[in-house]
Design an enzyme around this catalytic site. Sequence first.
Site, PDB file in Angstrom:
ATOM      1  N   HIS A  34       0.853  -1.193   0.000  1.00 19.24           N
ATOM      2  CA  HIS A  34       0.000   0.000   0.000  1.00 19.24           C
ATOM      3  C   HIS A  34       0.889   1.243   0.000  1.00 19.24           C
ATOM      4  CE1 HIS A  34      -3.912  -1.959   0.578  1.00 19.24           C
ATOM      5  NE2 HIS A  34      -3.233  -2.866   1.260  1.00 19.24           N
ATOM      6  N   PRO A 128      -7.414  -2.149  11.075  1.00 16.16           N
ATOM      7  CA  PRO A 128      -8.866  -2.045  10.976  1.00 16.16           C
ATOM      8  C   PRO A 128      -9.255  -0.564  11.048  1.00 16.16           C
ATOM      9  CG  PRO A 128      -8.238  -3.733  12.564  1.00 16.16           C
ATOM     10  CD  PRO A 128      -6.994  -2.981  12.217  1.00 16.16           C
ATOM     11  N   HIS A 274      -3.525   2.840  -5.174  1.00 20.04           N
ATOM     12  CA  HIS A 274      -3.749   2.482  -3.765  1.00 20.04           C
ATOM     13  C   HIS A 274      -2.819   1.377  -3.314  1.00 20.04           C
ATOM     14  CE1 HIS A 274      -5.905   1.517  -0.048  1.00 20.04           C
ATOM     15  NE2 HIS A 274      -6.515   2.681  -0.169  1.00 20.04           N
ATOM     16  N   GLU A 426     -20.242   2.343  22.415  1.00 23.09           N
ATOM     17  CA  GLU A 426     -19.577   1.142  22.924  1.00 23.09           C
ATOM     18  C   GLU A 426     -18.297   0.802  22.164  1.00 23.09           C
ATOM     19  OE1 GLU A 426     -23.989   0.603  23.888  1.00 23.09           O
ATOM     20  OE2 GLU A 426     -22.810   1.204  22.128  1.00 23.09           O
ATOM     21  N   HIS A 490     -31.858  -8.483  24.259  1.00 26.43           N
ATOM     22  CA  HIS A 490     -30.924  -8.172  25.334  1.00 26.43           C
ATOM     23  C   HIS A 490     -30.376  -9.424  26.020  1.00 26.43           C
ATOM     24  CE1 HIS A 490     -32.385  -4.177  24.719  1.00 26.43           C
ATOM     25  NE2 HIS A 490     -31.850  -3.683  25.810  1.00 26.43           N
TER      26      HIS A 490
END
Length: 695
Positions: A34, A128, A274, A426, A490
């Site tokens: 990359h 990520p 890229h 979260e 839940h």
Amino acid sequence: MSPTTQPTLTDDAFAVLTLRNLIFDICNQNGGGHGGSAIGMAAIGVALWKYIMRYNPSNPEWFDRDRFVLSNGHCAMFLYAMNHLTGYDAWTMDELKGYADAKLNGYTTLAHGHPEIECPGIEVTTGPLGQGIANAVGLAIASKNLGARFNEPGFEVVQSRIWCMTGDGCLMEGVAMEAISLAGHLHLDNLVLIYDNNAVTCDGPLSWINDEDINSKMRASGWAVLDVLDGSHDVQPIRAALEHAKNLKRKPVFVNIRTVIGVGTTVQGTAKAHHGAFDVDSVAASKRLAGQDPSTTHSPAERGLAFFRERKTHGEAVEKEWSRLVKDYEARYPEKAAQFARRRAGDLNSSQITDLLTALSIDQFKDMATREANGLVLQKLWEKCPALCGGGADLVTSNKFLYSETEVFLPSAGFEGRYIRYGIREHAMAAISNGLAAYGPGTFLPVIATFLIFYLYAAPGVRMGALSHLPTVHIATHDSFAEGQNGPTHQPVEIDSLFRATPNLTYIRPCNAEETIGAWMYVFSDAARTSPTMLSIARDPVGPVPNTDRFAVAKGAYVLVEHADADLTLVGCGSSLHHVVAAAKMFGAEEEGGIKCRVVSCPSFGLFDQQPREYRESVFLLDGKPIVSVEEYVATTWARYVTASVGMTSYGYSASNESNYDRFGLDPKGIVRRVKAYLAFLGGRNARSAGWQSI
């Protein structure tokens, strides 16, 4: 261009060329990588490493260094090249040559496909997309908090700033936007996010998938915004913008720098730049511009190398100056200096905390749900361990994460607080906690909390923490279908399987306060210093479980009720273990045939796996007699220990605690019924040879 005309290039321009030529070599040496964004970011790299950041290549671990985070981690060769050029000892040219190598016959290199925290000069593991931005927010919170606690007028012993590089992809990820929102709310003016705005993604032009006004979006999120309209060539406008960013107050800073991906090559400005190798003619032209033979590779021109290597001696001088400041600080503020030294050393006050946990009387936790007992234990630990920090995702009342208003980390309170109101974010919460843990080994011990089901939102951050060996504590409450009327949305029947299978994450599911104390004893043990821990705890009331032992939790599993000639072993954990105990008593009654039952508590598979074989075989016997696990989860993880499992094969149901255990056959009478059917199926056969059964 001949060597005689080479000096017409400014030092900055030649440095940019030196960096690009090295990136060309790294990218092309094994057929690709990359490199396009790394080529486009070269002028940014020169501005940051030569003029802006405080760091010491001779000591990558210098405590008060600025931290650089490459959130667009696929551009790893950019960071590797900068580490080599500025003189990090570990980043030799041989290491760079390992980038994209097949690595056969056990060959290893620091130059991984994405940056990894174990390598010198790499602050966090990235790749990520978006995670690095959230990590950078955690690093910025850490620096702000330490500065607020320890700096005195004339003695700014904590000055470190956080510089984070991002591309288009990171800014589209939800985790990044969660973290950006929180950073703006918290006024983290020690954080600068540098946007490599090349308007190209892997598949094509950015306009194919996104046409938002990113500057307006960042301003609306509470950030100051600076623009650099040409960031591909001239270093000084970038330097000026970054210097200005350091002087802005009460807002984190977003620097939008327009670049050209793969600049100077035949594929510049396109998605083809890229990743992949660059064309020979473009590379040759760049080498000639530096006055080098085009056939020369992996040999930066001496002029460019000298320009960068000056940072090594400069960094040594900056650290020495800081060390003198700390020595003067010790003389002027001895008590604070001692505390600061302990934080830098990663002293968690473990021995006193172990004593505290050992001495805790179980009487004060009588009949408490594990979430309530955990809250009281954490409150006591918070007072004894200054490194503890963190918070919850707007559920602290339910999580029983107790704190006072004076402890909140807020700009209005001077950033001294350790409790962070993460809001309903979260994923960012988990990734930010990784940044806190990465600031310095043991300097912070982050603790975060939400429902176990919502840890599915946080799972990528939890995984990155485990991958990076960062000691964070995850409190996952409401971990059973005793969550009740909130229903199957839940009720986390399958979520445990993910975390129990996650390498280097210790998942502990205590059955009562005694085992909860034991779980925290593990958290503060040496064994937990390089891994995160998840405490899976419940809101439902505990029932009677005999012989639980806080000291045995570290073994992962242990026998609660022993019978030398037992017919059956029942094993469980968490808030349903008391149902297992009750079922064992029912089996022992004459009307049920007087079946003698051993009972085992197994709060942590991961800890149990680390025990010697002899111990493991004394808990889960290999005599062919049935061993049955009971848990209100899908039983994917039990098969390596037991011969059969009573568990869930479906989602839960919106109903009361009591009715759900009855509905799904997980109360004592249901357990007895299901196990008796299994015993009838076995008909006295060797249970292990019959194979594992879901019953």
